[in-house]
Design a protein around this motif. Structure first.
Motif, PDB file in Angstrom:
ATOM      1  N   TRP A 287      13.723  -1.694   9.114  1.00 31.11           N
ATOM      2  CA  TRP A 287      12.946  -0.547   9.371  1.00 31.11           C
ATOM      3  C   TRP A 287      12.523  -0.287  10.891  1.00 31.11           C
ATOM      4  O   TRP A 287      12.379  -1.180  11.333  1.00 31.11           O
TER       5      TRP A 287
ATOM      6  N   ALA B 220       7.790   1.949  10.230  1.00 26.81           N
ATOM      7  CA  ALA B 220       7.276   1.846   9.104  1.00 26.81           C
ATOM      8  C   ALA B 220       5.790   1.992   9.339  1.00 26.81           C
ATOM      9  O   ALA B 220       5.168   2.118   8.256  1.00 26.81           O
ATOM     10  N   ALA B 221       5.563   1.601  10.475  1.00 25.33           N
ATOM     11  CA  ALA B 221       4.033   1.436  10.560  1.00 25.33           C
ATOM     12  C   ALA B 221       3.320   3.017  10.480  1.00 25.33           C
ATOM     13  O   ALA B 221       2.107   3.217  10.065  1.00 25.33           O
TER      14      ALA B 221
ATOM     15  N   GLU C  89       2.593   3.255   6.894  1.00 26.72           N
ATOM     16  CA  GLU C  89       1.453   2.633   6.588  1.00 26.72           C
ATOM     17  C   GLU C  89       0.097   3.205   6.942  1.00 26.72           C
ATOM     18  O   GLU C  89      -0.904   3.295   5.937  1.00 26.72           O
ATOM     19  N   ALA C  90      -0.016   3.814   8.053  1.00 26.64           N
ATOM     20  CA  ALA C  90      -1.148   4.652   8.404  1.00 26.64           C
ATOM     21  C   ALA C  90      -1.333   5.865   7.573  1.00 26.64           C
ATOM     22  O   ALA C  90      -2.477   6.032   7.412  1.00 26.64           O
TER      23      ALA C  90
ATOM     24  N   LEU D 120      -0.351   6.319   4.508  1.00 26.60           N
ATOM     25  CA  LEU D 120      -0.788   6.204   3.365  1.00 26.60           C
ATOM     26  C   LEU D 120      -2.388   5.640   3.400  1.00 26.60           C
ATOM     27  O   LEU D 120      -3.022   5.758   2.324  1.00 26.60           O
ATOM     28  N   ALA D 121      -2.646   4.793   4.334  1.00 29.39           N
ATOM     29  CA  ALA D 121      -4.169   4.210   4.371  1.00 29.39           C
ATOM     30  C   ALA D 121      -5.097   5.382   4.600  1.00 29.39           C
ATOM     31  O   ALA D 121      -6.427   5.554   4.265  1.00 29.39           O
TER      32      ALA D 121
ATOM     33  N   TYR E  73      11.817   3.322   0.787  1.00 33.88           N
ATOM     34  CA  TYR E  73      10.451   3.459   0.497  1.00 33.88           C
ATOM     35  C   TYR E  73       9.894   2.843  -0.916  1.00 33.88           C
ATOM     36  O   TYR E  73       8.776   2.282  -1.130  1.00 33.88           O
TER      37      TYR E  73
ATOM     38  N   ARG F   9       9.559  -0.656  -1.132  1.00 32.38           N
ATOM     39  CA  ARG F   9       8.418  -1.357  -0.233  1.00 32.38           C
ATOM     40  C   ARG F   9       6.881  -0.691  -0.477  1.00 32.38           C
ATOM     41  O   ARG F   9       6.104  -1.610  -0.328  1.00 32.38           O
ATOM     42  N   PHE F  10       6.857   0.536  -0.608  1.00 30.05           N
ATOM     43  CA  PHE F  10       5.692   1.034  -0.942  1.00 30.05           C
ATOM     44  C   PHE F  10       5.436   1.639  -2.255  1.00 30.05           C
ATOM     45  O   PHE F  10       4.220   1.543  -2.967  1.00 30.05           O
TER      46      PHE F  10
ATOM     47  N   GLN G 239       3.989  -0.419  -4.975  1.00 27.20           N
ATOM     48  CA  GLN G 239       2.649  -0.719  -4.911  1.00 27.20           C
ATOM     49  C   GLN G 239       1.336   0.320  -5.170  1.00 27.20           C
ATOM     50  O   GLN G 239       0.361   0.182  -4.958  1.00 27.20           O
TER      51      GLN G 239
ATOM     52  N   ARG H   8       2.027   3.847  -4.593  1.00 31.81           N
ATOM     53  CA  ARG H   8       2.273   5.073  -4.103  1.00 31.81           C
ATOM     54  C   ARG H   8       3.619   5.637  -4.138  1.00 31.81           C
ATOM     55  O   ARG H   8       4.543   5.524  -3.488  1.00 31.81           O
TER      56      ARG H   8
END
Length: 284
Positions: free
Chosen positions: A80, A83-84, A87-88, A90-91, A113, A116-117, A120, A122
């Motif tokens: 990746w 990827a941050a 994460e931002a 989705l937060a 995706y 990894r996400f 979880q 989402r």
């Protein structure tokens, strides 16, 4: 029978599939005058020259040959970059819209995706065009339904499915340089020529709270796997997305051009981007 063939090929090593695909890409280029003419027109329009231009012939075959491994084989190595940004986004708890051109391995992006996400909580819903042949369509439906990932067809029902996913705070992925059905796009410049361009991408991006990310999957040499690149809209484009559908379509096309410029040898230059749109499929 077709699914059995794909499952068998899915057990092949990725380097072998890429080698087979490279050969197949050149065989198709040599055998099809129509494909060859379209490839020449598109690469000239984009002023693509030298090694990158010729490498795109084999890369197009690799894109096809790697599908069995991605759909039915063991996991492939995926790295990746950016990827941050996911994460931002989705937060914040809002929906995330991924826009991906026909660049590199665009099948690996939603799968990476999902692994990894999506698992979880989402998940990602991807837009796809149903195949005309029933057997191949069955393969596509089976391949694109997996944990953390769902598929929506290019119908009005599919569009509603994407809208609902974003409202739930989930992710949606689509290829905005894919020619949409008649009535679902506008003519907008792409590499300096009018191309029928979907308005759906802009409509989804303008939904309340939706965060837009540009993503593409780079195919590494010698079958070493892939790298998923993620870019915020503002990193690629200077201005925010316009409210006018025609202006927004032109902006999205320009954003796709800028992504393609980062790795032009892996773009599908033989894709019939400037064709007339087909009739809208009926919802089922």
């Amino acid at each position: 029978m077709l699914i059995t063939l794909f499952r068998t090929l899915g057990r092949w090593p990725l380097p072998a599939l890429h080698a087979l695909g490279w050969l197949g890409g050149w065989l198709v280029w040599l055998a099809s005058p129509t494909y060859r003419r379209r490839w020449r027109e598109h690469t000239r329009r984009a002023a693509l020259r030298g090694w990158a231009r010729w490498a795109s012939v084999g890369a197009a075959g690799q894109q096809v040959a790697e599908l069995p491994r991605l759909w039915f084989g063991p996991p492939v190595p995926v790295g990746w970059r950016g990827a941050a940004h996911i994460e931002a986004a989705l937060a914040r708890g809002n929906g995330v819209l991924f826009l991906t051109p026909h660049l590199g391995c665009f099948e690996v992006t939603p799968r990476a995706y999902a692994e990894r996400f999506g698992v979880q909580g989402r998940p990602i819903t991807v837009l796809y065009r149903p195949a005309r042949h029933a057997a191949l369509d069955a393969v596509l439906r089976q391949a694109r339904q997996r944990p953390g990932m769902a598929a929506a067809p290019t119908t009005l029902a599919g569009v509603r499915q994407l809208m609902q996913a974003l409202r739930r705070g989930e992710a949606v992925g689509l290829l905005p340089d894919q020619v949409p059905p008649q009535g679902l796009g506008v003519w907008a410049p792409f590499w300096g020529a009018p191309a029928y361009t979907m308005t759906l991408a802009a409509r989804l991006a303008q939904q309340p709270g939706v965060h837009v990310l540009l993503a593409w999957g780079e195919r590494l040499p010698w079958g070493r796997g892939y790298v998923v690149h993620v870019h915020p809209w503002a990193e690629v484009m200077d201005a925010p997305l316009a409210a006018d559908p025609a202006q927004a379509a032109a902006q999205i096309n320009q954003a796709m051009e800028r992504l393609i410029r980062r790795c032009p040898q892996q773009y599908l230059w033989g894709y019939a981007r400037y064709k007339q749109p087909r009739a809208l499929p009926q919802a089922t």
